[in-house]
Design an enzyme around this catalytic site. Sequence first.
Site, PDB file in Angstrom:
ATOM      1  N   HIS A  67       0.828  -1.204   0.000  1.00 19.51           N
ATOM      2  CA  HIS A  67       0.000   0.000   0.000  1.00 19.51           C
ATOM      3  C   HIS A  67       0.862   1.252   0.000  1.00 19.51           C
ATOM      4  O   HIS A  67       2.079   1.177   0.084  1.00 19.51           O
ATOM      5  CB  HIS A  67      -0.990  -0.010   1.165  1.00 19.51           C
ATOM      6  CG  HIS A  67      -0.361   0.006   2.515  1.00 19.51           C
ATOM      7  ND1 HIS A  67       0.188  -1.099   3.101  1.00 19.51           N
ATOM      8  CD2 HIS A  67      -0.197   1.013   3.414  1.00 19.51           C
ATOM      9  CE1 HIS A  67       0.651  -0.791   4.295  1.00 19.51           C
ATOM     10  NE2 HIS A  67       0.436   0.482   4.514  1.00 19.51           N
ATOM     11  N   HIS A  69       1.497   3.771   2.013  1.00 22.38           N
ATOM     12  CA  HIS A  69       2.126   4.448   3.158  1.00 22.38           C
ATOM     13  C   HIS A  69       3.647   4.457   3.003  1.00 22.38           C
ATOM     14  O   HIS A  69       4.229   3.511   2.497  1.00 22.38           O
ATOM     15  CB  HIS A  69       1.733   3.755   4.459  1.00 22.38           C
ATOM     16  CG  HIS A  69       0.397   4.211   4.967  1.00 22.38           C
ATOM     17  ND1 HIS A  69      -0.345   3.485   5.854  1.00 22.38           N
ATOM     18  CD2 HIS A  69      -0.327   5.324   4.696  1.00 22.38           C
ATOM     19  CE1 HIS A  69      -1.471   4.129   6.109  1.00 22.38           C
ATOM     20  NE2 HIS A  69      -1.487   5.241   5.413  1.00 22.38           N
ATOM     21  N   HIS A  72       5.989   1.770   3.730  1.00 20.78           N
ATOM     22  CA  HIS A  72       5.912   0.586   2.871  1.00 20.78           C
ATOM     23  C   HIS A  72       6.409   0.852   1.456  1.00 20.78           C
ATOM     24  O   HIS A  72       6.704  -0.065   0.713  1.00 20.78           O
ATOM     25  CB  HIS A  72       4.469   0.063   2.817  1.00 20.78           C
ATOM     26  CG  HIS A  72       4.021  -0.488   4.138  1.00 20.78           C
ATOM     27  ND1 HIS A  72       4.007  -1.822   4.421  1.00 20.78           N
ATOM     28  CD2 HIS A  72       3.640   0.151   5.275  1.00 20.78           C
ATOM     29  CE1 HIS A  72       3.608  -2.003   5.679  1.00 20.78           C
ATOM     30  NE2 HIS A  72       3.376  -0.823   6.212  1.00 20.78           N
ATOM     31  N   HIS A 155      -6.862  -1.705   4.904  1.00 25.95           N
ATOM     32  CA  HIS A 155      -6.110  -0.755   5.729  1.00 25.95           C
ATOM     33  C   HIS A 155      -6.207   0.686   5.214  1.00 25.95           C
ATOM     34  O   HIS A 155      -6.555   1.601   5.959  1.00 25.95           O
ATOM     35  CB  HIS A 155      -4.664  -1.241   5.768  1.00 25.95           C
ATOM     36  CG  HIS A 155      -3.681  -0.321   6.387  1.00 25.95           C
ATOM     37  ND1 HIS A 155      -3.717  -0.004   7.717  1.00 25.95           N
ATOM     38  CD2 HIS A 155      -2.620   0.340   5.853  1.00 25.95           C
ATOM     39  CE1 HIS A 155      -2.702   0.816   7.977  1.00 25.95           C
ATOM     40  NE2 HIS A 155      -2.045   1.037   6.868  1.00 25.95           N
ATOM     41  N   GLU A 201       1.598  -8.342  10.015  1.00 28.91           N
ATOM     42  CA  GLU A 201       1.906  -7.180  10.850  1.00 28.91           C
ATOM     43  C   GLU A 201       1.417  -7.455  12.272  1.00 28.91           C
ATOM     44  O   GLU A 201       0.582  -8.334  12.483  1.00 28.91           O
ATOM     45  CB  GLU A 201       1.202  -5.938  10.291  1.00 28.91           C
ATOM     46  CG  GLU A 201      -0.321  -5.994  10.379  1.00 28.91           C
ATOM     47  CD  GLU A 201      -0.945  -4.673  10.820  1.00 28.91           C
ATOM     48  OE1 GLU A 201      -0.384  -4.024  11.722  1.00 28.91           O
ATOM     49  OE2 GLU A 201      -1.989  -4.300  10.253  1.00 28.91           O
ATOM     50  N   HIS A 412       6.489  -5.546  11.808  1.00 27.50           N
ATOM     51  CA  HIS A 412       5.705  -4.335  11.918  1.00 27.50           C
ATOM     52  C   HIS A 412       4.967  -4.258  13.258  1.00 27.50           C
ATOM     53  O   HIS A 412       3.740  -4.216  13.315  1.00 27.50           O
ATOM     54  CB  HIS A 412       4.699  -4.273  10.750  1.00 27.50           C
ATOM     55  CG  HIS A 412       4.167  -2.894  10.464  1.00 27.50           C
ATOM     56  ND1 HIS A 412       3.229  -2.277  11.245  1.00 27.50           N
ATOM     57  CD2 HIS A 412       4.453  -2.027   9.478  1.00 27.50           C
ATOM     58  CE1 HIS A 412       2.946  -1.089  10.740  1.00 27.50           C
ATOM     59  NE2 HIS A 412       3.678  -0.912   9.674  1.00 27.50           N
TER      60      HIS A 412
END
Lengths: 519, 610
Positions: A67, A69, A72, A155, A201, A412
Site C-alpha cells: 500500500h 504508506h 511501505h 487498511h 503485521e 511491523h
Amino acid sequence: MAIECLVLGAGQEVGKSCVVVTINGKRIMFDCGMHMGYVDHRRYPDFSLISKSGDFDNALSCVIITHFHLDHIGALPYFTEVCGYNGPIYMTYPTKALAPLMLDDYRKVMVGRGEEQQFTNENILNCLKKVTAIDIKQTVQVDKDLQIRAYYAGHVLGAAMIYASVGDAAMVYTGDYNMTPDRHLGAAQIDRLHLDLVITESTYGKTIRDSKYAREREFLKAVHTCVANGGKVLIPTFALGRAQELCILLDDYWERMNLKVPIYFSSGLTIQANLYYKVLISWTSQKVKDTYATRNAFNFKNVQSFERSLIHAPGPCVLFATPGMLSGGFSLEVFKHWAPCESNLITLPGYCVAGTVGHKLSDKTTKVDVDKDTQIDVRCKIHRLSFSPHTDEKGIMDLVKFLSPKNVILVHGEIKNMVNLKGRMESELGIQCYYPSNNETVSFPTTHFVKADASAAFIRSTLTPNFKFLKDEAAEMAPVQVLDERVTQGILTMEKGQKVKILHQDELLATVGTEQAEI
Amino acid sequence: MYIHVFISIDTVFFFIYMQTSLSRTGGYNLPPCHIVNFCGFHILFDCPLDLSALTIFSPLSTGLYENVDEQTFACSTSNLHSEIKKLLDRTNLISAEPYYKTVETLHLWNVSLIDVVLISSPMGMLGLPFLTRAKGFSAKVYATEVTAKLGQLMMEDLVAMHMEFKQFYGPKETSLFQLCKWEALPPTLKEVVLGKDGTELGSWSPLYSAADVKDCLQKVQSLKYAEEVCYNGTLIIKALSSGLEIGSCNWNLKGPKRNISYISSSVFSSGTAMDCDFHALLGSDVLIYSDFASWNGATCVEDENSWSSIVPVVTDTCMWESLNFDESSEEMEKLNFICSCSIDSVEAGGSVLIPMGRIGIILQLLELFALHIESSGIKVPIFIISSVAEELLAYTTILPEWLCKERQEKLYSGKPVFAHEELIKEKKIHVFPTLHSHELLMMWQEPCIVFCPHWSLRLGPAVHLLQRWHGDPNALLVLEEGVDTDLALSPFKPIAMKVLECSFVSGIKLEKVPQLLKMLQPKLILLPDYTKAYFNSLKESVPCLFFTENETLDMPNSKNLLELNIATDLASQLTLTKLKSEELTISRLKGNLFVDQGKHYLVAENTDDD
C-alpha cells in the site's frame, strides 16, 4: 525445497517495512519502505544484503508493494532510481495512482527541513512508470513458476495482502490490514489457502479495541465542543486515508447538525487526493461504493482549501493538515501557532512513530522540543484517536487461525506485542511463530508433493464409492450409519528415466508379465 | 475442506448453437452461443437475445407526425426495389406487443442439465433471465463485474422501454401467433419469425419482467479479469480481457487433464476497453474460436501465400504488435467522420439521431463531439435520453482498472478517465431518463444531437424522434451496420433524412485469424463448419476440427495422464521393491485421494479428517 525469509525492515519495530523472501528459488521483495524516525542511512533497508554487487535485477524476481504508506513504499524510488533496480514491480491500481502524491509530499517535507534530497520528483515519476498495476484477486504469472495474487486488506485505499506461490510452496504477506470495516473501507478478505508461511503485521498485537462507534462519537464530541467554544481544531494527517475517513465522518455530521464552521484541507494535495478517491470508489466499502450513481461520497460539501493567511484568522475552524504525526512541514507550522492556545484542539489520529513531535505529545509533557532551537508550550487540548486502520490482537489471531499456515513470521510491531502473539499462536493454534529482528534470516522447509502420473484405471477404481453400513446393536432404533471410506490402493512404479507412474494392480500385471503375478 | 468429486472420463462434447436468423453476421449485438461438456460439466457460453428480430413489429406511433408530408417525398428507390418495398410496408408489420427471440434451440435443452453459464459480454447476457427463471435452473453463472453491471443496465433499460408497449396494448396476455396470421406475412418477415428452416417459432417469448432481471442478477457471480474461480473443486475458470467492450472477456478453463480456451469477439486495441489478453491463452489443449463477427459469409477460399509466408510461431512482442496495425486509428477516423457529418447536418439546421448501443463507441463519440463542436464554433446541445443513462455514465467513471492503457494513464496523471463527466457539469451534455421528462421539454431545442436507444428502431425514444425527423432532408440518422436497414426503416418511410451506416471493429479481422491461431499454439482448434474452406490449409500446421450448428461433436480423448500429488510423508512410507531382470521398481500405494482446486492429492490414510 525451502523458504528463506530475510527481514530488512520492520523487524521488531514499526517503520521501513521490507521483507525479502526466497521461495523455491524465486526471490520476492515485499514492500520497500522508509523509516520516518531516522534521517541517516538507517531510514532505508540495507539493500546490500540482497546483493553485494548491487545487481538487484538478477537477485530479485519481483518487488511487490502492499500500500501507499511511506513506511511501505518510501524507499522504492531510491531503490529503483538510485540503486538501479529495474525488474518488475507490482502494486494495486490505487497504490500506483496515489503513491506519487505521498512520495512527493514526503520529498517536499525533506527539502523543507533542509535535508539532502534523496530523490527528485522526476525519480518518483520514473519509478512509478515501471510499476505494473494489479487488481484484487487477479492472478498474475510473474514468470513460469511464480504466481502472485492480491487480496483486499482494508487498511487504506488499495491496500492488499499478497499471496505468492512457486510450485507446491505458497505464502501470504499481509502488509497492514484491518479485520473490521471502517467508514469508507471494507474489512480484509482472503480465501482459505494452503500456506507454508504467513508474514503478518502486529502493530496492535496486544490490544483488543472497543466499538468503533464509541470512538467516532468521542471524536465528534471533542471537535464539536472545541468549535462551539470558538476554538480551532488541527488534525494532522497524511493526505490520504485518515483524511478521507474522518472527512466523511465530519461532512456527514456537519450536514446533520447543520454546522457552518469551515472545514479546511491544508493543501491542494488532499483535494487532488479526493479526486482519486472518487474514481477509485470501487475499492472502498460496499456502502460507500453504492453512492457512485447518486452523489459520490467523496464529493465533500463542506470542505474548502486552506490559505496560509487563515492561520491567524479569528473564529473557529477545523483543519486537516499534512503531514501526519506532526513530523514537519505545514502541520507542524500550524501546530506551533495553535498549540499554545487553550481553547484549541489537536486531534492525533493513528499511530505516531517514535521520534516525531506527535509521538512526544503523547507523553503528556507541556513543553515540547519541536526542533533544536524551538520549544513549544503546549496548552491546547490533545485528543488521541485510536482510529487506527490496523487490525487488533483478535483480528491477527483470527486471520492466522483462518489461514492455518505452517509457520508465522511477525513484523511491523513492538517486540512486547510480538512476544505475546507468539505465545498465543504456539499454545492456542500450534503454529510455529518467529519474530526476527532487522537483517536476520529465518528459514524452514516447504510443502512438497511427489508428482506422479496416474492411470485412468487407477483413478476410476479409487472413485468407486466404498460404502460401509454400521448398525449400533445396543440401541434398537438407531439409524444405520453409512460410511464411505475411499482408500486408494494402487501400485507405484518407477522405471529408469521415466516419470513415476501409478497404476491399478491389474494394469501392472499386464506390464510386467504373468510370471510375477504373485506379488 | 476438500471436495470429493466424481471425475467423468475426459471426453469433451460440443453442442453448438449458432444463430443466423436475421442478421447477416451475428456481430456485436448477437454473440454466438455454445454448450460444451468438459470434465462432465455442461458449460453454456453466452445467452443472447436476437433483438434485430424486433423489426417485424410495428413501432408505436405518436400519431402526431403521421401523414405529415407523406405525399411530399417521392419514393427514391428504383423500380427494381419497388416490389420489395411494397411488401415491407408499415401495414405488414405486426401490430402487437413484441415478443423476443431467444437462442433457437436452447429452449429445447433441459435447463437443469446446465452446470455452468459463462457470460462474455453484456450482449451475451440479455437472454439470461429467460434461463434463470426457468424451472430447475441451478447452474452457476459467471461474468466479469463490469459485464454483469452493464448487462443489468441494458436489461433494465429494455424492460423500461418495453413498458411503453404494455401501456399501449394493455395488460392482456395474448399469444403473438394467435394475433397475427404469420402465414400471411411477407416472406422476409416470415423468415424472421420461423427461421430459414421454419423451426424457430418456439424460440419467441414475451419479455421478462424487472423482477426476473433482479432475480437473474442474484445468480451471477462476478469476477475480475484473471481471477481464478474454482467450480466444484475441479474446474478452474478464468475470465480474460477480450477488448471488445469494457469488461467483456474470453475464457480459460483448466480441468485436471487439459485446458480449454474460448475466444469470443476480441479487439486487439480499443479506445476504451483493456486490450485483448492473448498471452494468457497461449498453448491451450483445445481452443474454441468463435469470433466471426467479421465473417462476411462469402466462402472465400484462402490464398495460401497470404499467411503461410509469415514467420512461423514466434511469440515475442513484436509479433503480437504486428497483428495490431492501426485498428484504433482506423476506428478514430470513422468516429471523426460521424462527427463531421453530424456537424454538417446541424449547420444545415437538421438534428442528429444516434440510436447506438455500443457503450465504448458512445463514450468516444461524446468526447469527439465536444471537440468538434468547440472547433466549429456552433452551439448545439447534446442530449442523452435513456432510463439508465445517468447511472451508466456515472459507472463508467469509476472503473479505471478495466480500461485501456491510455485511459489508465489519465488516472495516474489525475485527469478524468472520460471527458463526459466534465461535459455534463459544463452543461454541454444533458442526460434525461425519458423523452417526456419535464426538464427536457423545457430546454428542448433543435437542431440537436441525440443519443438514445434502441438500435432496432422499434423501442425507446429513437422511435419518436425518427417519426419527427424522418422527413427532414437535413436531419441525420447514424446507424450501426448489421441491422437490416430496409426492414428497420420501413415503418418510417418515406425517408428524407440522411442515413449514415457505419461498421465498427467488433472482432478480429478474418485475415488475421490464421496468424493469431498459429501464434496461440493450441494443440487443437475448434471452428464452425462454415469456415472450413477458409481454414482448411491451416490444418497442416495446427489440427482443426469443425463443428456444425446444433450438432454434437465428440472430441478425441485426451492422452494426458492425470497428475497426482503424493504427500511427502506418504511417499516416505513406501516400501520399494526392485523387480529383477527389469529396471523397474514398484511399491504398493495406499492413501486418501482428494481433489482441490483442480489438483489431485494423495495423502496418508491416518491424517485427520478435516
